[in-house]
Structures are given as C-alpha cells and as structure tokens.
Design an enzyme around this catalytic site. Structure first.
Site, PDB file in Angstrom:
ATOM      1  CD  GLN A 120      44.416  66.230   4.923  1.00 52.87           C
ATOM      2  OE1 GLN A 120      43.765  65.212   5.074  1.00 52.87           O
ATOM      3  NE2 GLN A 120      44.280  66.978   3.847  1.00 52.87           N
ATOM      4  CD  GLU A 178      44.116  57.228   4.616  1.00 45.18           C
ATOM      5  OE1 GLU A 178      43.874  58.356   4.134  1.00 45.18           O
ATOM      6  OE2 GLU A 178      43.220  56.398   4.892  1.00 45.18           O
ATOM      7  CG  ASP A 237      37.269  66.652   0.639  1.00 48.67           C
ATOM      8  OD1 ASP A 237      36.406  65.910   0.135  1.00 48.67           O
ATOM      9  OD2 ASP A 237      38.398  66.271   0.953  1.00 48.67           O
ATOM     10  CB  SER A 273      43.621  60.270   0.836  1.00 51.63           C
ATOM     11  OG  SER A 273      42.703  59.999  -0.197  1.00 51.63           O
ATOM     12  CG  ASP A 301      43.921  55.925   0.882  1.00 51.90           C
ATOM     13  OD1 ASP A 301      43.757  57.013   0.296  1.00 51.90           O
ATOM     14  OD2 ASP A 301      43.008  55.319   1.480  1.00 51.90           O
ATOM     15  NE  ARG A 348      38.534  65.822   7.383  1.00 46.62           N
ATOM     16  CZ  ARG A 348      39.401  65.096   6.688  1.00 46.62           C
ATOM     17  NH1 ARG A 348      39.610  63.825   7.022  1.00 46.62           N
ATOM     18  NH2 ARG A 348      40.057  65.625   5.660  1.00 46.62           N
TER      19      ARG A 348
END
Length: 334
Positions: free
Chosen positions: A115, A248, A46, A251, A235, A100
């Site tokens: 996630q 949030e 991604d 997504s 989102d 990340r």
C-alpha cells in the site's frame, strides 16, 4: 526483445511512479521509511477487523520479546507525525509491505499486501465530513490523472473512470438497497456511478448489521457527521468491468481523537487496550489530530492495467491448483 512479463513489469512501474508523484503533490505529503515489523503488545499494529492473526516471532537480541509483521501502518504513522513535528496540512507517505496470513485467496486477495500508507496532520476543526470529502476528491483526482497518463502512453489501455467520485453513507446505501447484502450494495452503487466513496463504515446500521468491520482505534466511525450519519471514514470503490464487480482501492478516514477512541473501545468491549503504549499516548493528548489511509498498490495497478488477477502485478505465494487453473485462462502470475 523484451518478454511479455518484462513489459508488464514496466507498466507496473509506470503506474506506481506516476501515481506516487500525483499523490504526494495533491496531498502535500513527503515519502518516509516505514517498518516491516513492530513490537507485539504495544497497540501499534493495525488490527484490521480485530480477528486477523499477525505473523509473530521472538527476537533473540531483545530477550525473546515478540515482534509482529505489520498488517498496515495505520497507527504507526500517527507516531511518526509526532516525531517529525509536522504542521497542520503536512503529511507523510510510505511504501507499506505487509503479511496477512488469514486472507482468503481470490483474484483480488493474497497474503501479501502493498500500500501507499499516508497520514496528515489536521486541526481539530477539520474533523468533519466536508474535510473528509475534500481529501477523498484530492486522492481520486490523482487516480484519474494516472489513468489518463497510462492511456496517453498506451492507447490500447482505455481510461474508464468518471471525472468525479460519488459520495454516499453506508446507511443511505442500506436504505437504497435494503434487501441486498453489503457487497451486493457496493456492486450496485459502483456499477451505477463508476466510482464511489462509501462513508461511515464500522458502526451498526439501522438493520442491526455492519456494512463492514473496523477496529476501534484508528478510524473514527462513531462520531455523527454534519449529514446526520455516523462516521468520518470510508472506502474508495470503483466499478471493475474486467471482473464485473465493485473494486476497493482505498480505506481511509479521520483518525480517532480521545473521545472517539474511548467510545469505540467501549462499543467493541476492548477498554483493556487503554493501557497499551499507543492508546495511552493518544489518551494523554500526546498525538496530533490526523487523517490517513492506505491505497492498494497492487489493486491500483491491476485496475488501471485492466488485469484479471492480483498475482499478475505482485509476487506472492499461490496454491499450485490455482496457478494451473489460471494458466488455462492465459493468466500468468509474477
């Protein structure tokens, strides 16, 4: 006697187990194993906003070809759908673990990301806003059900989410708050409604700006939907009264088909990616139509347990100064 940290771990486990069960039932998806790394140069990882650097390393047994730690499994899941030969309406979910390193530290961001990464097979006629909204509602119902179960077992942790989620396009949101930044617009709409799905994220708005960035090769953000706005993605955002901000949780979106992929690669000046392994499969009609997304595990736990910092629900690496400052506010990281 259990320590406060151990009790918190039990609450985290409760949220994850409960929500996972609701999500699997509501979406008709089954848990599968997922990778931590993929080969570099395949187009499978991604690219997020297309600027973040992945963690990369050579593999001795593969002649020093590079592997990258995943950012998410947005495209890998589509390959897995094909391999499993699932029918329309069936799907998968995996516990995604990602790194990340370019993420800026904040109460809601760390370099470690976890996630529920899910994906479902759909039919071509499902590529519409109505189907997207129905799927969002199904996921939101799982979140609300989990919050209610947490409150039932721990009455001091009050449920605060509305029963229904509100839908608005990024362009409508701009017109509603033309003088605000995208994040300020999210704050206003989330505070007003409690829970909102902002759809159509990634294309250029009427003011020439983006609501937020999206890579060209997973979500379809360029197709005009039946409401007359661009985008079949978005989102799920809730109002977080602990942090006093929009928050949030997910997504997601209908994935690009061949037409949308080519259009979005051209918009992003990335047509050279057509020759990557994943992209060639999609352009050769070798991949199924799909809808999918990621739901933050630490984010959901943090929100439902009414905690102030993501480090209270996940183990990561933190600057010592951050930890010292947090201790002054009685915030203990895992």
């Amino acid at each position: 006697m259990s320590s406060a940290l151990l009790e918190r771990e039990k609450l985290i486990s409760l949220v994850k187990t409960t929500f996972s069960q609701h999500l699997q039932t509501n979406l008709n998806i089954v848990p599968v194993s997922g990778p931590l790394v993929v080969l570099d140069g395949t187009g499978i990882n991604d690219d997020l906003n297309n600027i973040e650097r992945p963690v990369k390393f050579p593999i001795k047994a593969l002649n020093d070809n590079n592997a990258v730690v995943v950012h998410s499994l947005a495209k890998w899941k589509r390959l897995r759908l094909k391999q499993l030969e699932l029918a329309p309406g069936e799907g998968i979910v995996t516990d995604m673990r990602a790194l990340r390193p370019d993420e800026d530290y904040s109460p809601i961001h760390s370099i470690y990301v976890d996630q529920w990464d899910w994906e479902k097979v759909i039919l071509p006629q499902n590529r519409n806003l109505h189907f997207l909204k129905d799927t969002v509602t199904t996921i939101y119902d799982a979140i609300v059900a989990t919050e209610n179960e947490v409150e039932a077992k721990f009455p001091e942790i009050k449920a605060i989410l509305p029963n229904q989620i509100t839908f608005i396009s990024s362009e409508e949101l701009l017109q509603k708050y033309p003088n605000l930044t995208p994040k300020q617009r999210e704050n206003e709409i989330a505070k007003q409604h409690g829970a909102v799905f902002i759809y159509g994220i990634g294309h250029v708005l009427s003011n020439g700006d983006f609501h937020d960035g999206r890579a060209a090769d997973y979500d379809d953000w360029s197709t005009e939907n039946e409401a007359g706005f661009k985008g079949l993605n978005g989102d799920i955002i809730v109002w977080n009264p602990i942090l006093n901000m929009a928050f949030e949780l997910s997504s997601m979106g209908i994935r690009v088909d061949k037409k949308a992929l080519l259009k979005q690669l051209e918009i992003r000046n990335a047509l050279d990616r057509k020759d990557l392994f994943f992209h060639k499969m999609l352009l050769n009609d070798e991949l199924t139509e799909a809808i999918g997304g990621g739901i933050g595990q630490s984010r959901l736990c943090m929100f439902l347990l009414k905690l102030k910092h993501i480090g209270e629900v996940q183990v990561s690496i933190w600057d010592e100064n951050i930890k010292t400052e947090l201790k002054k506010d009685n915030i203990t990281l895992l």
